[in-house]
Design a protein around this motif. Structure first.
Motif, PDB file in Angstrom:
ATOM      1  N   ILE A   5       0.861  -1.185   0.000  1.00  0.00           N
ATOM      2  CA  ILE A   5       0.000   0.000   0.000  1.00  0.00           C
ATOM      3  C   ILE A   5       0.891   1.227   0.000  1.00  0.00           C
ATOM      4  CG2 ILE A   5      -1.830   1.230   1.222  1.00  0.00           C
ATOM      5  CD1 ILE A   5      -2.663  -1.456   2.448  1.00  0.00           C
ATOM      6  N   SER A   6       0.753   2.067  -1.049  1.00  0.00           N
ATOM      7  CA  SER A   6       1.613   3.242  -1.224  1.00  0.00           C
ATOM      8  C   SER A   6       0.789   4.514  -1.293  1.00  0.00           C
ATOM      9  CB  SER A   6       2.423   3.127  -2.520  1.00  0.00           C
ATOM     10  OG  SER A   6       3.114   1.911  -2.578  1.00  0.00           O
ATOM     11  N   ASN A   7       1.318   5.570  -0.726  1.00  0.00           N
ATOM     12  CA  ASN A   7       0.682   6.882  -0.782  1.00  0.00           C
ATOM     13  C   ASN A   7       1.126   7.568  -2.069  1.00  0.00           C
ATOM     14  OD1 ASN A   7      -0.452   9.358  -0.332  1.00  0.00           O
ATOM     15  ND2 ASN A   7       0.498   9.677   1.669  1.00  0.00           N
ATOM     16  N   LEU A   8       0.173   7.882  -2.948  1.00  0.00           N
ATOM     17  CA  LEU A   8       0.489   8.556  -4.206  1.00  0.00           C
ATOM     18  C   LEU A   8       0.421  10.073  -4.079  1.00  0.00           C
ATOM     19  CD1 LEU A   8      -1.503   6.352  -6.737  1.00  0.00           C
ATOM     20  CD2 LEU A   8       0.938   6.242  -6.198  1.00  0.00           C
ATOM     21  N   GLY A   9       0.003  10.562  -2.927  1.00  0.00           N
ATOM     22  CA  GLY A   9      -0.212  11.998  -2.758  1.00  0.00           C
ATOM     23  C   GLY A   9      -1.565  12.388  -3.305  1.00  0.00           C
ATOM     24  N   GLU A  10      -1.960  13.631  -3.088  1.00  0.00           N
ATOM     25  CA  GLU A  10      -3.262  14.127  -3.570  1.00  0.00           C
ATOM     26  C   GLU A  10      -4.411  13.222  -3.122  1.00  0.00           C
ATOM     27  OE1 GLU A  10      -3.589  17.078  -5.263  1.00  0.00           O
ATOM     28  OE2 GLU A  10      -1.434  17.293  -4.949  1.00  0.00           O
ATOM     29  N   LYS A  11      -4.310  12.694  -1.889  1.00  0.00           N
ATOM     30  CA  LYS A  11      -5.349  11.848  -1.291  1.00  0.00           C
ATOM     31  C   LYS A  11      -5.614  10.577  -2.091  1.00  0.00           C
ATOM     32  CE  LYS A  11      -7.678  15.560   1.101  1.00  0.00           C
ATOM     33  NZ  LYS A  11      -8.938  16.176   1.430  1.00  0.00           N
ATOM     34  N   ARG A  12      -4.589  10.049  -2.748  1.00  0.00           N
ATOM     35  CA  ARG A  12      -4.694   8.805  -3.516  1.00  0.00           C
ATOM     36  C   ARG A  12      -3.768   7.755  -2.953  1.00  0.00           C
ATOM     37  NH1 ARG A  12      -6.913   8.847  -8.826  1.00  0.00           N
ATOM     38  NH2 ARG A  12      -7.955  10.821  -9.121  1.00  0.00           N
ATOM     39  N   ILE A  13      -4.269   6.530  -2.975  1.00  0.00           N
ATOM     40  CA  ILE A  13      -3.509   5.403  -2.441  1.00  0.00           C
ATOM     41  C   ILE A  13      -3.470   4.311  -3.502  1.00  0.00           C
ATOM     42  CG2 ILE A  13      -3.410   3.680  -0.599  1.00  0.00           C
ATOM     43  CD1 ILE A  13      -5.548   6.183   0.482  1.00  0.00           C
TER      44      ILE A  13
END
Length: 171
Positions: free
Chosen positions: A60-68
């Motif tokens: 599970i990775s944080n893509l930024g801009e409230k996206r995962i």
């Protein structure tokens, strides 16, 4: 190192690597919580990893801009998550989208979610396949129905799976 050979074959290996990059999102979901507030990513990651308990693991990775980005390593795991009910984190709806070939996870719109809807107290003549499709399209977009699932004494009942645009209801 003595058997290392640097000939024209290197170019073919490069093309194979490019094919791997194209399919790297094959078992991936992109998602985000339907909220304007900040979501604590480490808590979300730990909670969903424990809740989904993937057989072959999950990244599970944080893509930024409230996206995962949710990367699964076996098709059974991703199918189980998608077939499950709606997922929530801290009472916020988690909108998930399965990444298709050629899609860029940071650009995929996260506005559609699938729901099972129950319709009760119908006249028995209206509990038909044709009517389930009409009800589903009236609610939003019809996907499927389940006439086999009927609790005892509920012959005038239907379950319909629909796809809703959740952002349209926020406007």
């Amino acid at each position: 190192m003595a058997s290392l050979n640097l000939l024209d074959e290197e170019e073919e290996a490069f093309h194979e690597e490019a094919a791997v990059v194209d399919t790297s999102f094959q078992l991936c979901l992109v998602g985000g919580c339907l909220t304007d507030s900040v979501v604590h990513f480490p808590s979300l990651r730990n909670t969903l990893a424990d809740l989904w308990h993937s057989i072959w693991g999950i990244c599970i990775s944080n893509l930024g801009e409230k996206r995962i980005l949710f990367q699964f390593f076996h098709k059974v795991d991703i199918s189980r998550v998608l077939a499950g009910t709606q997922w929530f984190f801290n009472n916020h709806l988690l909108v998930l989208h399965r990444i298709q070939p050629g899609e860029i996870p940071s650009l995929v719109p996260l506005n559609l979610i699938e729901f099972w809807v129950q319709v009760h107290d119908l006249p028995s003549r209206m509990v038909t396949e044709h009517m389930t499709k009409q009800f589903g399209d009236f609610i939003s977009q019809f996907l499927e129905y389940d006439m086999a699932f009927r609790p005892p004494n509920y012959q005038n009942y239907m379950r319909i799976r629909v796809r809703l645009d959740v952002t349209a209801s926020l406007k």
